[in-house]
Design a protein around this motif. Structure first.
Motif, short mmCIF file in Angstrom:
data_model
loop_
_atom_site.label_atom_id
_atom_site.label_comp_id
_atom_site.label_asym_id
_atom_site.label_seq_id
_atom_site.Cartn_x
_atom_site.Cartn_y
_atom_site.Cartn_z
N LEU A 1 -0.26 10.01 -6.54
CA LEU A 1 0.18 8.95 -7.45
C LEU A 1 1.68 9.03 -7.71
O LEU A 1 2.35 8.00 -7.83
CB LEU A 1 -0.59 9.02 -8.76
N ALA A 2 2.21 10.24 -7.78
CA ALA A 2 3.66 10.40 -7.98
C ALA A 2 4.45 9.88 -6.79
O ALA A 2 5.61 9.50 -6.92
CB ALA A 2 3.98 11.87 -8.23
N ALA A 3 3.83 9.85 -5.63
CA ALA A 3 4.50 9.40 -4.41
C ALA A 3 4.28 7.92 -4.13
O ALA A 3 4.76 7.41 -3.12
CB ALA A 3 4.01 10.23 -3.23
N ARG A 4 3.56 7.24 -5.00
CA ARG A 4 3.26 5.83 -4.77
C ARG A 4 4.54 5.02 -4.63
O ARG A 4 5.54 5.30 -5.27
CB ARG A 4 2.43 5.27 -5.90
N GLY A 5 4.50 4.04 -3.77
CA GLY A 5 5.65 3.18 -3.55
C GLY A 5 6.49 3.58 -2.35
O GLY A 5 7.46 2.93 -2.03
N SER B 1 -3.11 -1.63 -0.13
CA SER B 1 -2.88 -2.77 -1.03
C SER B 1 -1.40 -2.96 -1.34
O SER B 1 -0.96 -4.07 -1.61
CB SER B 1 -3.69 -2.62 -2.32
N ASP B 2 -0.64 -1.87 -1.27
CA ASP B 2 0.81 -1.95 -1.48
C ASP B 2 1.55 -2.36 -0.20
O ASP B 2 2.76 -2.57 -0.23
CB ASP B 2 1.37 -0.60 -1.95
N GLY B 3 0.84 -2.40 0.93
CA GLY B 3 1.46 -2.76 2.20
C GLY B 3 2.36 -1.68 2.76
O GLY B 3 3.30 -1.97 3.50
N LEU B 4 2.06 -0.43 2.44
CA LEU B 4 2.88 0.69 2.90
C LEU B 4 2.12 1.56 3.89
O LEU B 4 0.89 1.69 3.80
CB LEU B 4 3.31 1.55 1.71
N PRO B 5 2.84 2.21 4.80
CA PRO B 5 2.18 3.11 5.75
C PRO B 5 1.56 4.31 5.04
O PRO B 5 2.14 4.87 4.11
CB PRO B 5 3.30 3.58 6.67
N ALA C 1 -9.21 10.78 9.79
CA ALA C 1 -8.29 11.63 10.56
C ALA C 1 -7.36 10.79 11.44
O ALA C 1 -6.36 11.28 11.92
CB ALA C 1 -9.06 12.62 11.41
N LEU C 2 -7.68 9.53 11.62
CA LEU C 2 -6.86 8.64 12.43
C LEU C 2 -6.24 7.57 11.56
O LEU C 2 -5.74 6.57 12.07
CB LEU C 2 -7.73 7.97 13.50
N ALA C 3 -6.26 7.76 10.26
CA ALA C 3 -5.97 6.69 9.30
C ALA C 3 -4.52 6.26 9.28
O ALA C 3 -3.61 7.07 9.26
CB ALA C 3 -6.38 7.12 7.91
N THR C 4 -4.35 4.97 9.30
CA THR C 4 -3.09 4.32 8.94
C THR C 4 -3.47 3.13 8.10
O THR C 4 -4.45 2.44 8.38
CB THR C 4 -2.27 3.85 10.16
N ALA C 5 -2.72 2.88 7.06
CA ALA C 5 -3.09 1.81 6.14
C ALA C 5 -2.24 0.57 6.31
O ALA C 5 -2.36 -0.35 5.54
CB ALA C 5 -2.99 2.33 4.71
N VAL C 6 -1.40 0.54 7.30
CA VAL C 6 -0.55 -0.64 7.48
C VAL C 6 -1.01 -1.39 8.71
O VAL C 6 -1.20 -0.82 9.76
CB VAL C 6 0.93 -0.21 7.61
N GLN C 7 -1.19 -2.66 8.55
CA GLN C 7 -1.52 -3.51 9.67
C GLN C 7 -0.23 -4.22 10.07
O GLN C 7 0.36 -4.94 9.27
CB GLN C 7 -2.59 -4.55 9.29
N LEU D 1 -12.11 14.04 -0.61
CA LEU D 1 -12.29 12.90 0.29
C LEU D 1 -12.16 11.60 -0.49
O LEU D 1 -11.49 10.67 -0.05
CB LEU D 1 -13.65 12.97 0.99
N GLN D 2 -12.76 11.55 -1.69
CA GLN D 2 -12.65 10.35 -2.51
C GLN D 2 -11.20 10.08 -2.91
O GLN D 2 -10.75 8.93 -2.90
CB GLN D 2 -13.52 10.49 -3.76
N VAL D 3 -10.45 11.13 -3.23
CA VAL D 3 -9.04 10.98 -3.58
C VAL D 3 -8.28 10.40 -2.39
O VAL D 3 -7.47 9.48 -2.53
CB VAL D 3 -8.43 12.32 -4.04
N LEU D 4 -8.52 10.95 -1.20
CA LEU D 4 -7.82 10.47 -0.01
C LEU D 4 -8.19 9.03 0.33
O LEU D 4 -7.32 8.23 0.70
CB LEU D 4 -8.10 11.40 1.18
N LEU D 5 -9.45 8.68 0.18
CA LEU D 5 -9.88 7.30 0.45
C LEU D 5 -9.25 6.33 -0.56
O LEU D 5 -8.82 5.23 -0.19
CB LEU D 5 -11.40 7.19 0.43
N ALA D 6 -9.19 6.74 -1.82
CA ALA D 6 -8.56 5.89 -2.84
C ALA D 6 -7.08 5.73 -2.56
O ALA D 6 -6.53 4.63 -2.71
CB ALA D 6 -8.79 6.49 -4.23
N ALA D 7 -6.42 6.81 -2.13
CA ALA D 7 -4.99 6.73 -1.81
C ALA D 7 -4.77 5.80 -0.63
O ALA D 7 -3.85 4.98 -0.64
CB ALA D 7 -4.44 8.12 -1.51
N ARG D 8 -5.61 5.93 0.39
CA ARG D 8 -5.47 5.05 1.55
C ARG D 8 -5.61 3.59 1.13
O ARG D 8 -4.83 2.73 1.56
CB ARG D 8 -6.51 5.41 2.61
#
Length: 100
Positions: free
Chosen positions: A32-36, A66-70, A93-99, A54-61
């Protein structure tokens, strides 16, 4: 743990070797401190991962998406990849959140 910066050459956040119940709250706070900023998480040293982290990581992803960040996990250890797969998230393990 290393802090996340918006510089793409910055060191990734290095995940703890034991992502158990006691690691969940500190992990959530650090993320959360690193958000943005773009996030790269180094999972190379993870020896075990529980459902709470795992839940923390999924929520962060989801938050980074939703913020449009990698957001990505790099160098996942076999234990990290196996735990994620066993809990129904083999793509973590292959996660990227930016399309692009």
């Amino acid at each position: 743990m290393t802090t996340i910066t918006d510089d793409t050459t910055a060191a990734p956040l290095v995940l703890a070797d034991s992502l158990d119940l006691t690691a969940a709250a500190p992990l959530a706070a650090e993320l959360l401190a690193a958000r943005g900023k773009p996030a790269t998480l180094d999972a190379s040293g993870v020896q075990r991962m529980g459902a709470q982290c795992l839940q923390v990581l999924l929520a962060a992803r989801a938050l980074w998406s939703s913020d449009g960040l990698p957001w990505r996990v790099v160098d996942p250890s076999p234990e990290f990849a196996d735990a994620a797969a066993l809990m129904g998230c083999p793509d973590l393990a292959l996660a990227t959140a930016v399309q692009d």
